[in-house]
Scaffold this motif. Structure first.
Motif, PDB file in Angstrom:
ATOM      1  N   LYS A 123       0.830  -1.194   0.000  1.00 44.21           N
ATOM      2  CA  LYS A 123       0.000   0.000   0.000  1.00 44.21           C
ATOM      3  C   LYS A 123       0.874   1.257   0.000  1.00 44.21           C
ATOM      4  O   LYS A 123       0.644   2.188  -0.761  1.00 44.21           O
ATOM      5  N   LEU A 130       1.100   3.802  -2.936  1.00 43.12           N
ATOM      6  CA  LEU A 130       0.660   5.182  -2.780  1.00 43.12           C
ATOM      7  C   LEU A 130       1.760   6.157  -3.175  1.00 43.12           C
ATOM      8  O   LEU A 130       1.478   7.229  -3.708  1.00 43.12           O
ATOM      9  N   SER A 144       1.573   6.194  -6.788  1.00 41.77           N
ATOM     10  CA  SER A 144       0.296   6.826  -7.122  1.00 41.77           C
ATOM     11  C   SER A 144       0.404   8.335  -7.041  1.00 41.77           C
ATOM     12  O   SER A 144      -0.068   9.058  -7.914  1.00 41.77           O
ATOM     13  N   ARG A 165     -16.478   1.753 -21.337  1.00 46.73           N
ATOM     14  CA  ARG A 165     -17.811   1.358 -20.910  1.00 46.73           C
ATOM     15  C   ARG A 165     -18.663   2.583 -20.648  1.00 46.73           C
ATOM     16  O   ARG A 165     -18.391   3.337 -19.724  1.00 46.73           O
ATOM     17  N   ARG A 202     -13.226  -8.869 -13.239  1.00 48.57           N
ATOM     18  CA  ARG A 202     -13.106  -7.577 -12.593  1.00 48.57           C
ATOM     19  C   ARG A 202     -11.792  -7.547 -11.818  1.00 48.57           C
ATOM     20  O   ARG A 202     -11.429  -8.515 -11.144  1.00 48.57           O
ATOM     21  N   ASP A 235      -9.548  -6.726  -8.914  1.00 46.39           N
ATOM     22  CA  ASP A 235      -9.631  -6.365  -7.506  1.00 46.39           C
ATOM     23  C   ASP A 235      -8.321  -5.688  -7.135  1.00 46.39           C
ATOM     24  O   ASP A 235      -7.274  -6.309  -7.086  1.00 46.39           O
ATOM     25  N   VAL A 236      -8.410  -4.380  -6.938  1.00 45.72           N
ATOM     26  CA  VAL A 236      -7.174  -3.626  -6.796  1.00 45.72           C
ATOM     27  C   VAL A 236      -6.406  -4.028  -5.543  1.00 45.72           C
ATOM     28  O   VAL A 236      -5.198  -4.170  -5.548  1.00 45.72           O
ATOM     29  N   PHE A 237      -7.140  -4.236  -4.451  1.00 44.43           N
ATOM     30  CA  PHE A 237      -6.458  -4.587  -3.209  1.00 44.43           C
ATOM     31  C   PHE A 237      -6.654  -6.060  -2.890  1.00 44.43           C
ATOM     32  O   PHE A 237      -7.137  -6.412  -1.844  1.00 44.43           O
ATOM     33  N   ILE A 288      -2.267  -0.800  -7.813  1.00 44.10           N
ATOM     34  CA  ILE A 288      -2.672   0.430  -7.130  1.00 44.10           C
ATOM     35  C   ILE A 288      -2.267   1.639  -7.969  1.00 44.10           C
ATOM     36  O   ILE A 288      -3.054   2.563  -8.187  1.00 44.10           O
ATOM     37  N   LYS A 328      -4.373   1.973 -11.149  1.00 41.91           N
ATOM     38  CA  LYS A 328      -5.750   2.355 -10.838  1.00 41.91           C
ATOM     39  C   LYS A 328      -5.805   3.852 -10.554  1.00 41.91           C
ATOM     40  O   LYS A 328      -6.722   4.548 -10.981  1.00 41.91           O
ATOM     41  N   THR A 329      -4.803   4.344  -9.852  1.00 41.08           N
ATOM     42  CA  THR A 329      -4.743   5.777  -9.584  1.00 41.08           C
ATOM     43  C   THR A 329      -4.658   6.558 -10.881  1.00 41.08           C
ATOM     44  O   THR A 329      -5.370   7.550 -11.079  1.00 41.08           O
ATOM     45  N   GLU A 349      -8.021   6.742 -12.390  1.00 38.85           N
ATOM     46  CA  GLU A 349      -8.943   7.667 -11.743  1.00 38.85           C
ATOM     47  C   GLU A 349      -8.569   9.111 -12.045  1.00 38.85           C
ATOM     48  O   GLU A 349      -9.434   9.961 -12.265  1.00 38.85           O
ATOM     49  N   GLU A 409      -7.670   0.533 -20.140  1.00 37.63           N
ATOM     50  CA  GLU A 409      -8.770   1.310 -19.612  1.00 37.63           C
ATOM     51  C   GLU A 409      -8.360   2.774 -19.425  1.00 37.63           C
ATOM     52  O   GLU A 409      -9.165   3.674 -19.607  1.00 37.63           O
TER      53      GLU A 409
END
Lengths: 781, 331
Positions: free
Chosen positions: A580, A584, A587, A654, A684, A686-688, A705, A708-709, A712, A754
């Motif tokens: 994590k 981070l 991220s 999507r 799908r 699962d990030v964590f 992680i 995914k950041t 977003e 994505e």
């Protein structure tokens, strides 16, 4: 008797052995014996000397009982040829001759013996006659002696009686003389200080004087004696009270006073009072040693001092008391017990104060020796005064100290662990200053592990002293049972491992963002440490403990598996936290890079943005770091073209909910329907997802992680055409370098896909870059 | 039809703005604003018929741009505010405006939903909360207990208090304050506390949560480094006066007592990736109907046991608190 056939004929007896003359001789003798036996009707010869198979009733058997010469001769004559007959004849003659000479020898020998026996008997007869005469003479002499003795006794009888009477008178006179001399004697004794003698005299005379006090002369003596005795008692008391002399003399005083008939109760109170004074002095001197002003002696010296001074004194007092006042019965014993309890309590208080000063010291051996002395010394008074419960109280103190030591060692282990962590932190910080990357994490881990292990072993060895065989309290139930299982195993070892896990876990809970953040490498190291504990160290330590402290206690202990599970959970949490934190960090980098850029007015991309290179660099560094401590792990089979993918803008996106019940047909949004359906079948992400204990899983987590950041962040921005193209380039670059770190490269692909798709959606003018151009840029940069 | 199963509604555009109709206390109604760069954006008014488990929707056109934030007036059911991207040539500017929805869509005027479902209505612009000098507006929050005349908007590093006059036809800047500091400070989110007679507003910027007094527009508390990374959103507990929840990019939800801001009351770390909208009382149950990122979740203003969540792919899910749990809390 006919000789047996020696030839090889069919009727040959057992005598003709083929072995020759030396074997023949005993054989023949036996045959002769057999015949004798047969003659005397002994049946055993019949069975013994006969070869099996021959019939005992056979009349042709030369040695048989039923031998019939006629039949035999007939048989010979009928069956044998002449030559053989001649042979057997010679043979028989020879045998007969031999037998004859044998017989002659035997007869001659027996005759000789008979003659010598006759001679002997004659001589004996002669001797006996002489002896009879002498016996007769002896009898007469004895009679004469008896007669004389009787006569002497008779004459002496009279004189003997007189002597006895005279002796009685003499004794009486001696006693009387003693009585008359008693007062002066007593006075002299008192003057000389021979109190013991005086008391003995007085005791001897008292009964007599009591008996004859009606006689005036005796009365005077008695009066005198009483006066002297009173004085004596006075003096004895005086001496007793002065108390200058030691316990034995005092005990003697008391003994004498008791013999003088002084009231025992009063004496015993006084005795104890004196003893108290002495013992209190001992206690005071002990207390002085405690005091802060003089340098306190070491604890061993202290307990020695206490043991010889106070405990020895108490022993003397108790044994003297019990000897002197045994007649007092249970009430007296109770008094003594109360006395011992009170003073013992004060002594214990002092010892405990002294022991408390040892709290911080690290030297267990000295402490254990001191406790051993202390405990050993108290066994004697403990046995003497079971009612005072001194031994039990001493054991309790020892137990308490042992418990405290355990606590102290646990504290020490914790401190050592924290110290190790500080060292690791410093080691981690130092090389970074020197500009060197990747400090020897594996080495650091080994250092920490071995240092902790050696601390644990040292602690075990230190507390093991408490259970050593030669230590007087080691066979107490507490030290055999609870101390080992609940104290050492549970309290110290399990307690430490638990606290270690907790300390490690606290690095996960602490708000990492507030200054002094835990370095991620430390998280990684601790995680590996806990994992190692789970796989091997815990069971090793516990086995070691169980071996050293043979646990006889049946109380439940924490099973190894529970502890291992806790360690594993800690390791897992630490590793998850590591993922994590590192995720981070990356991220943050990505987020800043997306947020601070003006994506609408950006220029056509020519390069991969520096931040992406930085991301790849950092990820590689993390990969190296994790690789130092964790195994590679498994990844899915790679397709060879994984780095060759270029992102097309419309590969997936999507916009439509696929469960949309109120789908509006007017919406012109079916361009992405196909890729949407495709998405349906991919999993799908699962990030964590839970992290496994290997490098690939850790890196996968971090990259998930981070990407995914990125996704977003991209969704929060609006992109111009070139902005979109830049994202395309960046993503391709990431794909080129990140796929090798993860378990399933498809995952990186999906996420980056994505990102690009989202950027395309956030772009009013989505004109993607040619894949070939993207590739060229990436390869260049 | 008492069923705990969630009800799903799909929008054809991506969406991240969701709000309950605050002034409405009878019907369960949510407003969703869509995000599309290429097509006209819409506001979907979604009515949930609890008894029949049926969703009715109305669509309003929001032609000025994609909607980033939406909020409704606590006093007037027809009034709402949006923050939207105004596309321009080289820059994206997020503006805020107050709108009135057409009369016939206001609750109470019951017409058959079938008629209106395909024909989109337009919003009537009441006023802009614009002051281009202040930059992009991130969020608009209404005074929760007032008469719907006070609005706060957060634009870049400014916090602006507006007075809506002439039945919201005109917005007058009443007072403002701004964050000073190095770097580009930007507000990300703000909420108006329902307590303290509407004098407190909490805002989030970067990793810091700040409280403001609306009367003096001065800062009353500041939680530095509330989260390890950016604070995304925050909310007040309507039942407990001082309690504030915040969530951030560090995947944590933290609960704060605004009287003592040095330590969070509680920290949850159950979220996977960015939390967007804090639920009120910790993780109660996990809902897994969404396929894409969920950016918004909000409780219904009419039924306290019902909430809606909205994911980026345009799926709105109306969830109920499980009945067993509901009774457990109530009893």
């Amino acid at each position: 008797m006919a000789a047996g056939a020696a030839g090889p004929g069919p009727g040959s007896g057992p005598g003709d052995s083929p072995e020759g003359p030396e074997a023949e001789a005993p054989e023949r003798r036996r045959k002769a014996h057999g015949m004798l036996k047969l003659y005397y009707g002994l049946s055993e010869g019949e069975t013994a000397g006969r070869p099996p198979g021959s019939d005992p009733l056979d009349p042709t058997d030369l040695n048989g009982a039923h031998f019939d010469p006629e039949v035999y001769l007939d048989k010979l004559r009928r069956e044998c040829p002449l030559a053989q007959l001649m042979d057997s004849e010679t043979d028989m003659v020879r045998q007969i001759r031999a037998l004859d000479s044998d017989m002659q020898t035997l007869v001659y020998e027996n005759y000789n013996k008979f003659i010598s026996a006759t001679d002997t008997i004659r001589k004996m007869k002669n001797d006996f006659r002489k002896m009879e005469d002498e016996m007769d003479r002896l009898a007469t002499n004895m009679a004469v002696i008896t007669d004389f003795s009787a006569r002497i006794s008779a004459t002496l009888q009279d004189r003997h009686e007189r002597i006895t009477k005279l002796a009685g008178v003499h004794a009486l006179l001696r006693k009387l003389q003693f009585l008359f001399e008693l007062p002066s004697c007593l006075t002299k004794c008192v003057e000389l200080g021979a109190y013991g003698q005086a008391v003995r005299y007085q005791g001897r005379a008292r009964a007599v004087l009591q008996q004859y006090q009606h006689l005036p002369s005796f009365r005077a003596i008695q009066d005198d004696c009483q006066v002297i005795t009173a004085r004596l008692a006075q003096q004895l008391r005086q001496r007793f009270r002065e108390g200058g002399s030691g316990a034995p003399e005092q005990a003697e005083c008391v003994e004498l006073l008791l013999a003088l008939g002084e009231p025992a109760e009063e004496l015993c109170a006084e005795f104890l009072e004196h003893a108290r004074g002495r013992l209190e002095a001992e206690l005071r001197s002990l207390e002085a040693e405690l005091g802060p002003s003089p340098p306190a002696p070491d604890v061993l010296e202290f307990t020695d001092h206490g043991g010889s001074g106070f405990v020895g004194g108490l022993c003397q007092v108790a044994s003297a008391y019990q000897e002197l006042f045994a007649a007092q019965g249970p009430a007296g014993a109770e008094k003594l017990a109360a006395f011992a309890r009170e003073l013992g309590g004060r002594y214990f208080a002092l010892v405990e104060r002294r022991l408390a000063q040892e709290q911080g010291s690290g030297d267990n051996s000295l402490l254990v020796r001191a406790l051993d002395r202390f405990h050993r010394r108290l066994r004697a008074p403990g046995a003497l005064l079971a009612a005072a419960g001194l031994a039990e109280a001493a054991t309790e103190i020892v137990e308490r100290v042992a418990r405290e030591r355990l606590g102290h060692h646990l504290q020490g282990l914790r401190a050592a662990f924290l110290g190790c962590l500080t060292d690791v932190r410093q080691a981690l910080a130092a090389p970074r200053l020197a500009g060197k990357e990747g400090p020897g994490l594996a080495e650091l881990l080994a250092n920490v592990a071995s240092s902790i292990l050696s601390h644990i072993k040292a602690s075990l060895a230190a507390v093991h002293l408490f259970t050593a065989k030669e230590v007087s309290f080691s066979n107490k139930p507490y030290f055999r049972g609870e101390f080992c299982s609940q104290g050492v195993r549970e309290g110290l070892i399990v307690g430490f491992i638990r606290s270690m896990c907790q300390t490690a876990q606290s690095f996960c809970d602490s708000p990492g963002e507030k200054g002094g953040a835990t370095p991620p490498a430390l998280l990684l190291l601790l995680s590996r440490l806990c994992l190692d504990y789970e796989t091997a160290t815990i069971s090793y330590i516990l086995t070691l403990t169980d071996e050293q402290f043979l646990v006889q206690d049946q109380s439940p202990v924490t099973p190894v598996s529970t502890l291992c599970a806790e360690a594993r959970e800690t390791a897992r949490r630490l590793l998850t936290h590591y993922v994590k934190v590192q995720g981070l960090v990356i991220s943050q980098m990505l987020r800043k890079s997306v947020e601070t850029r003006d994506w609408l007015s950006t220029l056509e991309p020519r390069n991969v943005r520096a931040v992406m290179k930085r991301v790849v660099e950092d990820t590689t560094a993390i990969d190296v770091q994790v690789g130092l401590l964790y195994e590679e792990g498994v990844r899915k089979a790679q397709s060879s073209d994984s780095s060759k993918r270029t992102f097309s803008v419309y590969s997936s996106s999507r916009q439509q909910g696929r469960y949309a019940p109120s789908y509006t047909p007017s919406a012109p949004m079916d361009t992405n329907l196909l890729s949407n359906i495709q998405k349906l079948f991919s999993e799908r992400i699962d990030v964590f997802s839970p992290v496994e204990f290997n490098k690939v899983s850790v890196l996968t987590g971090i990259i998930k992680i981070s990407l995914k950041t990125l996704l977003e962040c991209v969704r929060l921005r609006t992109f111009g055409r070139f902005g979109l193209q830049q994202v395309q380039v960046d993503c391709h670059f990431l794909q080129l370098y990140l796929w090798r770190f993860v378990a399933d490269e498809e995952l990186v692909h999906l996420l980056l896909d994505e990102v690009v798709a989202s950027a395309a959606l956030r772009c009013p003018d989505p004109v993607p870059m040619e894949p070939s151009v993207v590739e060229v840029i990436c390869e260049r940069g | 039809m008492e069923d705990d199963a969630p009800v799903i509604y799909g929008l054809e555009f991506q969406a991240r703005a969701l709000t309950p109709q605050t002034a409405e206390t009878d019907a369960i109604r949510f407003l969703v604003g869509t995000q599309s760069l290429k097509y006209d954006n819409q506001i979907h008014i979604i009515d949930f018929d609890d008894e029949n488990n049926i969703i009715n929707k109305n669509v309003l056109l929001h032609q000025v741009g994609e909607i980033w934030h939406i909020s409704t007036s606590p006093a007037d059911r027809g009034v709402l505010a949006t923050c939207y991207n105004k596309p321009s040539d080289s820059k994206v500017l997020t503006c805020a405006a107050v709108w009135r929805m057409p009369k016939e869509l206001e609750p109470g005027s019951h017409e058959s939903p079938d008629d209106s479902s395909s024909t989109a209505h337009s919003l009537e612009l009441l006023c802009h909360l614009d002051d281009t000098a202040h930059g992009s507006t991130a969020c608009v929050t209404w005074e929760p207990t007032g008469d719907g005349k006070k609005v706060i908007s957060l634009a870049d590093n400014h916090i602006l208090l507006w007075d809506l006059q002439e039945s919201s036809g005109q917005a007058v800047l009443a007072s403002s304050a701004s964050l000073e500091g190095k770097g580009q400070l930007k507000f990300t989110s703000g909420r108006w506390s329902p307590h303290h007679a509407g004098t407190q507003v909490a805002t989030a910027s970067d990793t810091t949560v700040r409280g403001w007094d609306t009367r003096s527009m001065s800062q009353i508390y500041c939680i530095e480094n509330a989260h390890g990374q950016l604070v995304r959103d925050l909310d007040f507990n309507p039942n407990k006066q001082y309690y504030l929840a915040s969530c951030g990019d560090d995947c944590k939800v933290k609960f704060w007592d605004t009287r003592n801001v040095t330590e969070p009351v509680k920290t949850l770390e159950e979220h996977s990736h960015w939390s967007q909208e804090p639920p009120r009382d910790g993780v109660i149950a996990t809902y897994e109907e969404h396929e894409d990122s969920v950016y918004a979740a909000d409780w219904s203003s009419a039924d306290p046991w019902l909430f809606a969540s909205l994911s980026y792919d345009g799926r709105l899910v109306i969830n109920r608190v499980p009945r067993a749990l509901k009774y457990h809390i109530l009893l």
